[in-house]
Design a protein around this motif. Structure first.
Motif, PDB file in Angstrom:
ATOM      1  N   GLU A 265      59.597  12.228  34.145  1.00  0.00           N
ATOM      2  CA  GLU A 265      59.217  13.492  34.762  1.00  0.00           C
ATOM      3  C   GLU A 265      59.537  13.494  36.255  1.00  0.00           C
ATOM      4  O   GLU A 265      59.963  14.508  36.812  1.00  0.00           O
ATOM      5  CB  GLU A 265      57.726  13.761  34.532  1.00  0.00           C
ATOM      6  N   ARG A 266      59.356  12.352  36.905  1.00  0.00           N
ATOM      7  CA  ARG A 266      59.712  12.276  38.329  1.00  0.00           C
ATOM      8  C   ARG A 266      61.202  12.535  38.520  1.00  0.00           C
ATOM      9  O   ARG A 266      61.623  13.233  39.456  1.00  0.00           O
ATOM     10  CB  ARG A 266      59.343  10.912  38.903  1.00  0.00           C
ATOM     11  N   ASN A 267      62.022  11.986  37.633  1.00  0.00           N
ATOM     12  CA  ASN A 267      63.463  12.199  37.732  1.00  0.00           C
ATOM     13  C   ASN A 267      63.858  13.632  37.392  1.00  0.00           C
ATOM     14  O   ASN A 267      64.773  14.196  37.997  1.00  0.00           O
ATOM     15  CB  ASN A 267      64.193  11.231  36.799  1.00  0.00           C
ATOM     16  N   ALA A 268      63.167  14.239  36.421  1.00  0.00           N
ATOM     17  CA  ALA A 268      63.530  15.574  35.961  1.00  0.00           C
ATOM     18  C   ALA A 268      63.017  16.677  36.878  1.00  0.00           C
ATOM     19  O   ALA A 268      63.661  17.726  37.023  1.00  0.00           O
ATOM     20  CB  ALA A 268      63.005  15.798  34.542  1.00  0.00           C
ATOM     21  N   ASP A 269      61.868  16.466  37.502  1.00  0.00           N
ATOM     22  CA  ASP A 269      61.244  17.531  38.295  1.00  0.00           C
ATOM     23  C   ASP A 269      60.665  16.974  39.598  1.00  0.00           C
ATOM     24  O   ASP A 269      59.454  17.077  39.861  1.00  0.00           O
ATOM     25  CB  ASP A 269      60.151  18.220  37.473  1.00  0.00           C
TER      26      ASP A 269
END
Length: 323
Positions: A265-269
């Motif tokens: 999630e950190r990488n995606a958003d």
């Protein structure tokens, strides 16, 4: 530099304290002089049997310290700045190379060891409860392994959001301590069937949300704790039980099941996740949220620190101090 390394996966005794080459700084990365390492559940699982990027391998997702070098393309981090950051591996060392975009500034006056414990635990808890769990005020949530890092963070965030909080732990002593963090109903899973207890305490209804960091058979029980339209969030598998969830347990009740990865999630958003974690750092520093450090070990005693985590005695985080 010195690092805690291993050449083969296995028990904590595979860890060795050795001299290894200094890491290289990527043009978009930083190298930090590590001062504190929060040992994450994934670190222990990876050491026990996860993938190795090299031999020797340096395990570890998260550490805090002072920027020693910043890459040529980095504009928002500077040498001498205190940061906490995450990367797939490499934290159990005197120097940690990681993307600058995966670091947060440590607030002035904050204990560096406390800062080292915040991003993964509070970021994961926030994602599980709100981004994917959609928790609202007035709802009920069961938090498995409440005395762990993610558990303690989730208890505090859920209570602050106006939820009724159920939590499991391995002893009455731990449950008593959890009360001060916001637990309304504590369940000693070694002495009671937590599914039966949840059903009894909710008059058979179940809970609106479960955050399960244990997996396996415990996750099966978590699914059985759900109320109609309940949501189950699975994050990690601290119990090492690889049993896959039987989703027939929620069939016919319009429940949902989601597996959450904070790193993904950190990488995606990052536009949402990075400021969310920075706010948690600020809240911890201001005393609005709390980090509990159970025990600190020197980096040279990483094997003993991993063994202590596996003993399941800890309440909160176990930290490696690096001097």
């Amino acid at each position: 530099m010195k690092a805690a390394v291993y050449y083969v996966t296995g028990p904590p005794s595979v860890l060795r304290y050795e001299e290894v080459p200094d890491p290289v700084c990527h043009p978009r990365g930083v190298v930090i002089k590590v001062q504190a390492v929060s040992i994450e559940g994934g670190d222990v699982l990876n050491r026990a049997g996860g993938a190795m990027t090299a031999r020797p391998h340096i395990v570890g997702y998260q550490a805090a310290g002072v920027v020693r070098e910043a890459g040529a393309e980095v504009t928002d981090r500077r040498v001498g700045q205190r940061v906490v950051g995450i990367a797939p591996n490499g934290s159990h060392a005197e120097l940690f190379s990681l993307p600058a975009a995966s670091t947060w500034v440590v607030p002035d006056g904050m204990d560096i060891a406390v800062a080292a414990c915040v991003p993964i635990a509070f970021g994961t808890a926030d994602d599980c409860l709100f981004e994917f769990g959609r928790l609202k005020a007035g709802e009920s949530v069961l938090i498995q392994a409440g005395a762990g890092g993610v558990g303690l963070a989730a208890i505090q965030l859920a209570k602050r959001a106006g939820a009724t909080v159920f939590a499991t732990a391995s002893s009455d002593e731990k449950l008593a301590r959890l009360k001060e963090f916001g637990v309304d109903y504590g369940i000693n899973y070694r002495e009671r069937d937590f599914v039966e207890e949840v059903k009894r305490l909710t008059s058979g209804r179940g809970v609106d949300l479960v955050v399960d960091s244990v997996g396996g058979a415990v996750l099966q029980g978590s699914l059985r704790c759900l109320a109609y339209k309940g949501r189950a969030i699975s994050v990690g598998s601290a119990g090492r039980d690889r049993q896959q969830p039987d989703l027939s347990l929620v069939a016919g009740r319009n429940c949902s099941y989601t597996s959450v990865s904070f790193g993904a999630e950190r990488n995606a958003d990052p536009e949402r996740v990075m400021p969310m974690v920075q706010k948690h750092l600020e809240d911890v520093n201001a005393g609005r949220l709390r980090v509990v450090i159970d025990r600190e070990f020197p980096l040279a005693e990483a094997a003993a620190a991993h063994a202590y985590i596996e003993s399941r005695q800890a309440f909160g985080r176990v930290v490696l101090r690096v001097t």
